[in-house]
Design a protein around this motif. Sequence first.
Motif, mmCIF file in Angstrom:
data_model
loop_
_atom_site.group_PDB
_atom_site.id
_atom_site.type_symbol
_atom_site.label_atom_id
_atom_site.label_comp_id
_atom_site.label_asym_id
_atom_site.label_seq_id
_atom_site.Cartn_x
_atom_site.Cartn_y
_atom_site.Cartn_z
ATOM 1 N N CYS A 29 0.842 -1.198 0.000
ATOM 2 C CA CYS A 29 0.000 0.000 0.000
ATOM 3 C C CYS A 29 0.875 1.245 0.000
ATOM 4 C CB CYS A 29 -0.879 0.061 1.259
ATOM 5 S SG CYS A 29 -1.849 -1.395 1.642
ATOM 6 N N ILE A 37 -3.719 3.226 0.135
ATOM 7 C CA ILE A 37 -4.152 3.537 -1.229
ATOM 8 C C ILE A 37 -3.138 2.941 -2.201
ATOM 9 C CG2 ILE A 37 -5.364 5.645 -0.549
ATOM 10 C CD1 ILE A 37 -3.002 7.257 -1.703
ATOM 11 N N THR A 38 -3.434 3.039 -3.496
ATOM 12 C CA THR A 38 -2.584 2.434 -4.526
ATOM 13 C C THR A 38 -1.153 2.965 -4.440
ATOM 14 O OG1 THR A 38 -4.535 2.389 -5.960
ATOM 15 C CG2 THR A 38 -2.395 1.966 -6.985
ATOM 16 N N ILE A 59 -2.733 -3.189 -3.309
ATOM 17 C CA ILE A 59 -4.042 -2.577 -3.121
ATOM 18 C C ILE A 59 -4.317 -1.602 -4.263
ATOM 19 C CG2 ILE A 59 -3.290 -0.636 -1.684
ATOM 20 C CD1 ILE A 59 -5.880 -1.040 -0.036
ATOM 21 N N ARG A 61 -6.731 1.341 -4.762
ATOM 22 C CA ARG A 61 -7.679 2.263 -4.110
ATOM 23 C C ARG A 61 -7.190 3.681 -4.388
ATOM 24 N NH1 ARG A 61 -8.300 3.345 2.313
ATOM 25 N NH2 ARG A 61 -10.281 4.484 2.292
ATOM 26 N N PHE A 67 -15.935 4.213 -0.076
ATOM 27 C CA PHE A 67 -15.624 3.267 -1.149
ATOM 28 C C PHE A 67 -16.619 3.372 -2.300
ATOM 29 C CE2 PHE A 67 -14.126 1.569 2.916
ATOM 30 C CZ PHE A 67 -12.769 1.471 2.637
ATOM 31 N N GLU A 73 -12.705 7.562 -11.240
ATOM 32 C CA GLU A 73 -11.960 6.754 -10.271
ATOM 33 C C GLU A 73 -11.966 5.282 -10.664
ATOM 34 O OE1 GLU A 73 -12.512 9.294 -6.145
ATOM 35 O OE2 GLU A 73 -14.227 8.150 -6.910
ATOM 36 N N MET A 77 -8.768 2.938 -11.411
ATOM 37 C CA MET A 77 -8.536 1.648 -10.747
ATOM 38 C C MET A 77 -8.330 0.534 -11.759
ATOM 39 S SD MET A 77 -10.863 1.565 -7.293
ATOM 40 C CE MET A 77 -12.453 1.851 -8.084
ATOM 41 N N ILE A 94 -8.948 -5.196 -3.991
ATOM 42 C CA ILE A 94 -9.902 -4.217 -4.503
ATOM 43 C C ILE A 94 -11.075 -4.060 -3.538
ATOM 44 C CG2 ILE A 94 -9.295 -4.808 -6.886
ATOM 45 C CD1 ILE A 94 -12.063 -6.261 -7.027
ATOM 46 N N ALA A 96 -15.246 -1.907 -3.726
ATOM 47 C CA ALA A 96 -16.117 -0.818 -4.159
ATOM 48 C C ALA A 96 -17.532 -1.113 -3.683
ATOM 49 C CB ALA A 96 -16.091 -0.663 -5.677
ATOM 50 N N HIS A 123 -10.997 -5.885 -0.010
ATOM 51 C CA HIS A 123 -10.464 -5.313 1.232
ATOM 52 C C HIS A 123 -11.566 -4.927 2.219
ATOM 53 C CE1 HIS A 123 -11.518 -1.441 -0.408
ATOM 54 N NE2 HIS A 123 -10.551 -1.439 -1.333
ATOM 55 N N ALA A 125 -13.429 -2.595 2.728
ATOM 56 C CA ALA A 125 -14.699 -1.989 2.338
ATOM 57 C C ALA A 125 -15.839 -2.913 2.761
ATOM 58 C CB ALA A 125 -14.734 -1.777 0.820
#
Length: 249
Positions: A29, A37-38, A59, A61, A67, A73, A77, A94, A96, A123, A125
């Motif tokens: 991350c 985040i990415t 990751i 994100r 999310f 976005e 991704m 991932i 969402a 993840h 989320a």
Amino acid sequence: MSLTYEICIDSVDGAIAAERAGAHRVELCAALFDGGITPSLGTVRAAVAAVSSIRVHVIIRPRGGDFIFDAHEVDAMEHDVVLAREAGAHGVVIGALTPAGEIDRAVGARLIKAAGGLPVTFHRAFDMTADPFAALETLIDLGVDRVLTSGQEVSVLEGAPLIAELVRRAGDRIVVMPGGGVTERNVARIVAETGVKEIHFAALTETDSPAVFRNPHPFMGGELRRPEYQRLVTTGAGITSVIAASTAH
């Protein structure tokens, strides 16, 4: 029963430390302060090149916060999944959701397709879903390999009852992997109470910046910030202590 250990990291050194300590996988991350985040493409490539026996999952994100992602976005991704795969990542992470707190099937399907057969983890989320059992079935239907969860609580220990039920319902259809607040003091209890086969944790410790010259006036972040000349680094000793504690009788 042998456990699979995944370490949450934010650096190439973290991947090296995790491999040396005997972990099986890392979640790479950036910005762990924001929940991860990415990471940059350069970091992904460097991490994959620096290790040999450990798996590097990346990751995907685009930002911190909720999310629920807009079209731009989601495009970003999707591109990042492809780039991570092409850079040699062994898997992607991932997540969402819809505004109603359901798994966003359309986004999930797009990202899984972009992964091109790489293992996919959903993840935390998941911990923000309105109905965790319905969400679990959606992830299984999408073909997700594992789900990371604290049991929708502040930490895995509090969420252990839900995690145990998720494990029971999942069977061998998807891996339920607890993560959030796992330490050497509670890991054995978590494993015993949930029946999980994989576990996710960080092993971060504060270390001083190597900077000799220091300007105490400016800050690079916002109002909520950590000290400018302090780092959090992954330590092999921290990883080893949790692994040892998880198998203690």
